[in-house]
Design a protein around this motif. Structure first.
Motif: not given
Length: 294
Positions: A243-270
């Protein structure tokens, strides 16, 4: 202990290197990478549910020696995984060989080699009930997610549940930041380095969506941690998983790919799509990691 078949190429945020479409001029040998103290050459998965088994099998398929551990005895874990009994006598080795899976006790995790990454693939409450001393000094990939319906069942979880009630993403304007589950994990494993990733891909998609490094389209996976060096090390591991890793920054930004988020619900994304979402939501300049020519 033997090293993985494929050496880990150095990687860095895309802003500091040539475009991803340009192939690297060469890949340094693994021994060189290990001397740089940057890469993992083995993995231990804590958990043997669907997610844990899928992660162990995929890491092994990617060329890593893998050990699986949890509350069960090694013999019970071997039965869960369907491992051959002929490997039981090799338990003392912890890791059998690249591409092979072994089973070990939780207590043995503290004695594993320095360049072993830990994947925490158990329910949140089980992770928070673990002896934090077992993972002191380790880089721990947090694969756990918070599921409100499951956690409401226990009165003991009431405080944590109400703490997690706010939406993960605020549409606009100033608002209190919700606590991502990885911050709870960080507080519990205070002497470990926590990195959040691999939580926003279904266990059934690990093998399905992984692609070689030179594939024209790879699925992106976000990586968040308060330690930039550990983000880079885990990025190399995620890269080797296909997979291609993405630098998402500090740990608190994990909420942007947690359940209910746009990324989590979106399935396959580049990787580029994930980077844009994280930057839009958090203001952090998220970037894909790419192979670096040196």
């Amino acid at each position: 202990m033997a090293a993985p078949k494929n050496p880990h190429p150095p990687i860095a945020p895309s802003g500091a290197i040539q475009p991803a479409t340009t192939p690297p001029s060469f890949t340094p040998p693994l021994s060189e990478a290990l001397l740089m103290d940057r890469y993992f050459d083995s993995a231990v998965v804590v958990g043997y549910g669907y997610e844990g088994v899928a992660l162990a099998e995929h890491a092994a398929h990617s060329g890593f020696p893998v050990a699986v551990t949890g509350r069960k005895t090694p013999e019970e874990i071997r039965r869960v995984l369907g491992l051959a009994s002929r490997d039981a006598h090799r338990e003392s080795q912890a890791f059998i060989s690249p591409g092979r899976i072994s089973a070990i006790s939780l207590e043995r995790v503290r004695d594993l080699p320095k360049h072993t990454v830990v994947l925490l693939a158990v329910p949140l409450e089980a992770a928070l009930a673990m002896d934090a001393g077992l993972l002191v000094g380790r880089v721990v990939i947090d694969v756990t997610n918070y599921w409100a319906k499951a956690h409401r069942r226990s009165q003991a979880n009431h405080v944590r549940h109400t703490h997690m009630q706010q939406p993960y993403e605020q549409p606009s304007g100033p608002a209190p930041k919700p606590r991502d589950t990885s911050l709870l994990i960080r507080d519990h494993f205070s002497q470990s380095t926590i990195v959040k990733t691999l939580n926003h891909i279904a266990h059934t998609d690990l093998a399905l969506d992984s692609r070689p490094a030179d594939a024209p389209a790879r699925r992106g996976l976000a990586i968040a941690s308060d330690d930039p060096a550990s983000r880079t090390r885990v990025a190399a591991f995620v890269h080797d998983l296909g997979f291609t890793p993405v630098d998402a920054g500090p740990l608190e930004n994990g909420r942007f790919f947690a359940p209910g988020s746009e990324i989590f619900q979106g399935g396959w994304r580049s990787a580029e799509q994930i980077a844009r979402i994280i930057e839009r939501r958090s203001g952090y300049r998220a970037e894909p990691y790419h192979l670096q020519a040196t």
